[in-house]
Design a protein around this motif. Sequence first.
Motif, PDB file in Angstrom:
ATOM      1  N   THR A   9      -0.092 -53.995  -7.984  1.00 39.96           N
ATOM      2  CA  THR A   9      -0.557 -54.699  -9.165  1.00 39.96           C
ATOM      3  C   THR A   9       0.629 -55.004 -10.078  1.00 39.96           C
ATOM      4  N   THR A  10       0.402 -55.886 -11.007  1.00 37.94           N
ATOM      5  CA  THR A  10       1.376 -56.162 -12.048  1.00 37.94           C
ATOM      6  C   THR A  10       0.857 -55.548 -13.333  1.00 37.94           C
ATOM      7  N   ILE A  11       1.560 -54.561 -13.843  1.00 33.85           N
ATOM      8  CA  ILE A  11       1.122 -53.898 -15.069  1.00 33.85           C
ATOM      9  C   ILE A  11       1.579 -54.751 -16.240  1.00 33.85           C
ATOM     10  N   SER A  12       0.598 -55.245 -16.978  1.00 33.37           N
ATOM     11  CA  SER A  12       0.922 -56.147 -18.075  1.00 33.37           C
ATOM     12  C   SER A  12       1.022 -55.412 -19.413  1.00 33.37           C
ATOM     13  N   HIS A  13       0.348 -54.289 -19.532  1.00 36.10           N
ATOM     14  CA  HIS A  13       0.370 -53.577 -20.816  1.00 36.10           C
ATOM     15  C   HIS A  13       0.081 -52.103 -20.564  1.00 36.10           C
ATOM     16  N   ARG A  14       0.809 -51.248 -21.259  1.00 42.06           N
ATOM     17  CA  ARG A  14       0.585 -49.804 -21.110  1.00 42.06           C
ATOM     18  C   ARG A  14       0.760 -49.141 -22.467  1.00 42.06           C
ATOM     19  N   ASN A  15      -0.242 -48.415 -22.876  1.00 41.78           N
ATOM     20  CA  ASN A  15      -0.170 -47.608 -24.093  1.00 41.78           C
ATOM     21  C   ASN A  15      -0.170 -46.150 -23.676  1.00 41.78           C
ATOM     22  N   VAL A  16       0.684 -45.376 -24.304  1.00 40.14           N
ATOM     23  CA  VAL A  16       0.760 -43.949 -24.010  1.00 40.14           C
ATOM     24  C   VAL A  16       0.525 -43.190 -25.314  1.00 40.14           C
ATOM     25  N   TYR A  17      -0.460 -42.306 -25.285  1.00 42.69           N
ATOM     26  CA  TYR A  17      -0.763 -41.437 -26.412  1.00 42.69           C
ATOM     27  C   TYR A  17      -0.375 -40.028 -25.993  1.00 42.69           C
ATOM     28  N   GLN A  18       0.477 -39.394 -26.794  1.00 47.99           N
ATOM     29  CA  GLN A  18       1.002 -38.088 -26.411  1.00 47.99           C
ATOM     30  C   GLN A  18       0.801 -37.104 -27.559  1.00 47.99           C
ATOM     31  N   TYR A  19       0.237 -35.951 -27.235  1.00 45.37           N
ATOM     32  CA  TYR A  19      -0.032 -34.906 -28.221  1.00 45.37           C
ATOM     33  C   TYR A  19       0.469 -33.576 -27.691  1.00 45.37           C
ATOM     34  N   GLN A  20       1.064 -32.797 -28.592  1.00 49.22           N
ATOM     35  CA  GLN A  20       1.534 -31.465 -28.232  1.00 49.22           C
ATOM     36  C   GLN A  20       1.060 -30.494 -29.297  1.00 49.22           C
ATOM     37  N   ASN A  21       0.505 -29.375 -28.852  1.00 46.36           N
ATOM     38  CA  ASN A  21       0.000 -28.398 -29.823  1.00 46.36           C
ATOM     39  C   ASN A  21       1.036 -27.305 -30.078  1.00 46.36           C
ATOM     40  N   GLN A  22       0.649 -26.312 -30.865  1.00 45.27           N
ATOM     41  CA  GLN A  22       1.565 -25.249 -31.254  1.00 45.27           C
ATOM     42  C   GLN A  22       1.906 -24.308 -30.107  1.00 45.27           C
ATOM     43  N   LYS A  23       1.137 -24.361 -29.043  1.00 45.10           N
ATOM     44  CA  LYS A  23       1.394 -23.518 -27.871  1.00 45.10           C
ATOM     45  C   LYS A  23       2.193 -24.258 -26.805  1.00 45.10           C
ATOM     46  N   ASN A  24       2.760 -25.422 -27.168  1.00 36.67           N
ATOM     47  CA  ASN A  24       3.530 -26.282 -26.266  1.00 36.67           C
ATOM     48  C   ASN A  24       2.713 -26.790 -25.084  1.00 36.67           C
ATOM     49  N   GLN A  25       1.425 -26.908 -25.271  1.00 38.62           N
ATOM     50  CA  GLN A  25       0.586 -27.566 -24.276  1.00 38.62           C
ATOM     51  C   GLN A  25       0.577 -29.044 -24.621  1.00 38.62           C
ATOM     52  N   GLU A  26       0.550 -29.884 -23.608  1.00 41.45           N
ATOM     53  CA  GLU A  26       0.704 -31.310 -23.855  1.00 41.45           C
ATOM     54  C   GLU A  26      -0.443 -32.100 -23.235  1.00 41.45           C
ATOM     55  N   LEU A  27      -0.908 -33.084 -23.990  1.00 35.04           N
ATOM     56  CA  LEU A  27      -1.943 -34.004 -23.540  1.00 35.04           C
ATOM     57  C   LEU A  27      -1.367 -35.403 -23.594  1.00 35.04           C
ATOM     58  N   ILE A  28      -1.412 -36.106 -22.474  1.00 37.20           N
ATOM     59  CA  ILE A  28      -0.911 -37.474 -22.391  1.00 37.20           C
ATOM     60  C   ILE A  28      -2.052 -38.355 -21.892  1.00 37.20           C
ATOM     61  N   ILE A  29      -2.308 -39.423 -22.629  1.00 36.18           N
ATOM     62  CA  ILE A  29      -3.334 -40.390 -22.242  1.00 36.18           C
ATOM     63  C   ILE A  29      -2.635 -41.720 -22.020  1.00 36.18           C
ATOM     64  N   GLN A  30      -2.785 -42.276 -20.826  1.00 35.77           N
ATOM     65  CA  GLN A  30      -2.211 -43.581 -20.512  1.00 35.77           C
ATOM     66  C   GLN A  30      -3.337 -44.594 -20.409  1.00 35.77           C
ATOM     67  N   ALA A  31      -3.237 -45.647 -21.197  1.00 34.31           N
ATOM     68  CA  ALA A  31      -4.174 -46.769 -21.127  1.00 34.31           C
ATOM     69  C   ALA A  31      -3.415 -47.925 -20.496  1.00 34.31           C
ATOM     70  N   ILE A  32      -3.822 -48.303 -19.286  1.00 29.72           N
ATOM     71  CA  ILE A  32      -3.076 -49.281 -18.503  1.00 29.72           C
ATOM     72  C   ILE A  32      -3.926 -50.526 -18.298  1.00 29.72           C
ATOM     73  N   GLU A  33      -3.335 -51.679 -18.557  1.00 26.66           N
ATOM     74  CA  GLU A  33      -3.945 -52.961 -18.210  1.00 26.66           C
ATOM     75  C   GLU A  33      -3.098 -53.565 -17.101  1.00 26.66           C
ATOM     76  N   ALA A  34      -3.721 -53.886 -15.997  1.00 25.27           N
ATOM     77  CA  ALA A  34      -2.990 -54.420 -14.861  1.00 25.27           C
ATOM     78  C   ALA A  34      -3.733 -55.626 -14.299  1.00 25.27           C
ATOM     79  N   SER A  35      -3.003 -56.430 -13.559  1.00 25.28           N
ATOM     80  CA  SER A  35      -3.644 -57.587 -12.933  1.00 25.28           C
ATOM     81  C   SER A  35      -3.393 -57.543 -11.432  1.00 25.28           C
ATOM     82  N   TYR A  36      -4.395 -57.988 -10.705  1.00 26.05           N
ATOM     83  CA  TYR A  36      -4.329 -58.034  -9.254  1.00 26.05           C
ATOM     84  C   TYR A  36      -5.203 -59.187  -8.798  1.00 26.05           C
TER      85      TYR A  36
END
Length: 127
Positions: A63-90
């Motif tokens: 596919t051709t990825i036309s747009h990607r948003n990445v949301y990244q959160y880290q808490n006080q215990k150094n645990q990490e949450l990453i959310i990728q919102a990808i728009e692609a065309s095929y």
Amino acid sequence: MTLEEEQMKEQLRHDARIFYDSLSVETQESLLNDIRQLLYSEKFGIDSQIAPFLKAVFENKLTTISHRNVYQYQNQKNQELIIQAIEASYLFKSYHLLKVFYNFREVSLEFLSEILEYSHSRISLTQ
């Protein structure tokens, strides 16, 4: 639901609660706003799971990825949450995909809904 599936769901629920509780209040609000924006949008609904054959297409990079948003959160215990919102065309069609990673391990979208449910239950308890 089998016992193993029930245990996995309970572990997911536990991880979501631990992660949410270890965030600062400002980060909690920011995370909840982003989750609501993504899950309740027309593009990335929790019901709009990607078809298995399209998942193979995404993973093989056909596919051709036309747009990607990445949301990244880290808490006080150094645990990490990453959310990728990808728009692609095929083949002249546009597809939307959400990927959620918790501690660098891909988890289902249910992790985000567990965070939302837990935050709603905490709000109702404090009022």
